[in-house]
Design an enzyme around this catalytic site. Structure first.
Site, short mmCIF file in Angstrom:
data_model
loop_
_atom_site.label_atom_id
_atom_site.label_comp_id
_atom_site.label_asym_id
_atom_site.label_seq_id
_atom_site.Cartn_x
_atom_site.Cartn_y
_atom_site.Cartn_z
N CYS A 397 23.38 20.14 -28.59
CA CYS A 397 23.95 19.92 -29.93
C CYS A 397 25.39 19.42 -29.87
O CYS A 397 25.79 18.54 -30.65
CB CYS A 397 23.86 21.19 -30.76
SG CYS A 397 24.49 22.67 -29.97
N ASP A 525 23.70 18.41 -39.14
CA ASP A 525 23.17 19.36 -38.17
C ASP A 525 22.49 18.61 -37.03
O ASP A 525 21.46 17.96 -37.23
CB ASP A 525 22.18 20.29 -38.86
CG ASP A 525 21.84 21.52 -38.02
OD1 ASP A 525 21.94 21.43 -36.79
OD2 ASP A 525 21.49 22.55 -38.62
N HIS A 527 20.74 19.80 -34.65
CA HIS A 527 19.60 20.53 -34.10
C HIS A 527 18.26 19.99 -34.61
O HIS A 527 17.20 20.49 -34.20
CB HIS A 527 19.72 22.02 -34.44
CG HIS A 527 20.97 22.66 -33.92
ND1 HIS A 527 22.13 22.73 -34.66
CD2 HIS A 527 21.27 23.21 -32.72
CE1 HIS A 527 23.08 23.32 -33.96
NE2 HIS A 527 22.58 23.61 -32.77
#
Length: 568
Positions: A397, A525, A527
């Site tokens: 990440c 994000d 992820h």
């Protein structure tokens, strides 16, 4: 109204730079200004031919509709300046400078405050009156792109050019010309060929009914679709007895007023092509081995597209044509702190297919915090898990957040280097001895410190980058950092990497209500593991406004705030 507000903001910026006065520019058939440019001299000594040449960076069809004054100016001073300009404009330039009708004036005439106001100078009565409904004067126009390949012959060292007659070599006005949004019909050329032998010769056409009106609508979402050959490199033979043929690629932007006829469209396109070809020929006489290449820029603060003719051999380098770019910043009253006109910032039409989403936040609904929104400036690409057929699920990440930040610097023209891959990031950290050799090829997590080192070294040679850190913030205290984040987005505008508890995210904005102390965070994000589906990414919260509870109270966070380089 938004355009008028942008023009007033540009005049305010010019005032900060110490500009005294300048031009208001508009599209054809449109009395409402949409951009400004600095005047090169006082009205009494202005050279209008040189002034128009300098303003030739804008699409053909752009006109000067008025003047602006940055210094406090009385009504009588505005009148005197307009009268002086009108008395000195050469007849051949009268269509470009002011045309017919009132002259638009933007000035501060009140002694009570510094606010700018709009006026009209009526040339018949030599009077100045307020112009409060200027935004209503906006009218439709179409932005067209025309490309052409022209053969130029050098005989005895003298360059001459001719439009092709049969259309087999150097088709002029190739398909299509106009900017057409999807699923909308507008006029486009199919087989028309401009067949004038002389640069300023007459225009012959295959299409009949030249005076037939064309139905062209104002286009909101412009989608430039046009092809064009790249300018070809060539060699120049000094032997005066030889004949050498050069191939030049022309690429022009033209504003067309609506309604229009076929005749007016052909005339406008032909004029634009001739103007650009003359400029290329002048440069070719100086250095025939390095032809000029047109580059178009549509993402600068200037609302009008800008076209620059750049030596072909320099068009791909970061620090190329510095003096020319500096002059354009000066003309447009832009600070010399961001590279708006480097070749890497030039528009590409048709736009290349991208492997990842760009700026997925732009179509999000408001956060509901009802504060002031501060967010990332300009463009970035969204990097996340599993892209490029690389499995980094569960550990990559921070690498992906770093790639998003790198894309911001590249898309803003600071560098022509590619976004580093995860392996290249690891290799760089090994090379600078920040990590041991075993780190290369591992699944080891990295943090804000490693991101800082990579940014400093990956872009070394292109620019120097500084960073700020916000350290050791408990999750429940994240709202207390809203003011710092707001200042960062307002002054720097870069994405912010935030890391805590071995998880990284990218903050790209906040909605902050200073009086109430409420805040929401715009979070990208990394992820996410799915396909590049904007609807899924937004609806599932992978790019979304998040409440302060998004940050875990059990975690402590560190934020990396990359700074914007001051270079152009």
């Amino acid at each position: 109204v938004l355009v008028m507000a942008a023009v007033l903001h540009a005049v305010q910026q010019a005032r900060v730079q110490g500009v005294s006065w300048g031009w208001l520019l508009s599209k054809p058939g449109n009395r409402a200004p949409c951009a400004i440019a600095r005047a090169s001299a006082a009205p009494e000594v202005l050279r209008f031919e040189e002034e128009r040449t300098g303003l030739g960076i804008f699409p053909s069809g752009t006109v000067v509709c008025g003047v602006f004054f940055c210094e406090r100016t009385t009504a009588s001073q505005c009148i005197d300046t307009c009268k002086t300009l009108l008395s000195r404009i050469p007849p051949e330039q009268a269509g470009f400078f002011f045309g017919v009708g009132p002259i638009i004036v933007c000035a501060t005439t009140s002694q009570a405050d510094e606010s700018l106001a709009w006026f009209q100078f009526h040339r018949d009565s030599a009077t100045l009156t307020p112009h409060n409904d200027i935004a209503d004067e906006a009218s439709g126009s179409v932005l067209a792109r025309v490309t052409a390949t022209v053969t130029v012959h050098a005989v005895g060292g003298i360059l001459t050019a001719a439009w092709p007659r049969d259309g087999t070599e150097g088709l002029v006005a190739a398909t299509p010309l106009l900017c057409l949004p999807p699923a909308r019909t507008a006029f486009a050329y199919k087989k028309d060929i401009i067949t004038s032998e002389a640069l300023d010769g007459s225009l012959s056409l295959e299409q009949p009914s030249l005076d037939e009106p064309l139905e062209m609508r104002t286009l909101q979402d412009i989608n430039m679709v046009a092809g064009g050959a790249q300018a070809a490199a060539f060699s120049f033979t000094p032997d005066t007895s030889s004949v050498v043929s050069f191939c030049f690629s022309l690429d022009c932007l033209v504003y067309l007023a609506v309604p229009a006829t076929r005749r007016s469209v052909h005339s406008a396109l032909h004029s634009a092509l001739c103007q650009q070809l003359r400029a290329i020929l002048v440069a070719a006489k100086v250095d025939p081995s390095n032809p000029l290449k047109p580059l178009h820029f549509v993402s600068s603060p200037c609302p009008l597209p800008v076209t620059i003719l750049v030596p072909f051999s320099l068009s791909g380098t970061v620090q190329a044509y510095v003096e020319q770019r500096s002059q354009i910043h000066h003309l447009l009253c832009l600070p010399h702190e961001q590279p708006y006109f480097r070749a890497s910032c030039a528009a590409e039409w048709p736009a290349p297919q991208r492997a990842r989403l760009r700026c997925p936040h732009l179509t999000l609904k408001p956060s509901g915090a009802n504060g002031r929104v501060y967010q990332v400036h300009g463009l970035y690409d969204y990097y996340h898990y599993m892209q490029d057929k690389f499995d980094d699920n569960g550990w990559g990440c921070a690498y992906r957040s770093l790639q998003t930040i790198c894309s911001w610097y590249i898309l803003h023209g600071y560098s022509t280097k590619p976004v580093p891959s995860i392996r290249e990031i690891q290799q760089l950290l090994v090379d600078i001895e920040a990590c041991p050799p075993a780190f290369l090829g591992s699944r080891q997590w990295i943090g804000s410190t490693e991101l800082c080192w990579v940014l400093q070294n990956w872009f070394k040679g292109d620019f120097e980058i500084d960073h700020r850190f916000i350290l050791n913030v408990p999750g429940q205290d994240m709202p207390q950092k809203a003011r710092e984040l707001a200042h960062h987005f307002e002054t720097q505008g870069t994405p912010v990497m935030i890391a805590g508890n071995l998880r990284a995210h990218t903050i790209i904005g906040i909605d902050y209500h200073e009086k109430l102390g409420t805040v929401k965070f715009l979070v990208l994000d990394p992820h996410y593991t799915g396909a590049e589906d904007l609807t899924t990414i937004q609806q599932k919260g992978w790019c979304a406004w998040q409440d302060p509870s998004f940050w875990k109270s059990s975690s402590t966070y560190t934020m990396l705030l990359p700074q914007r380089p001051h270079c152009f």
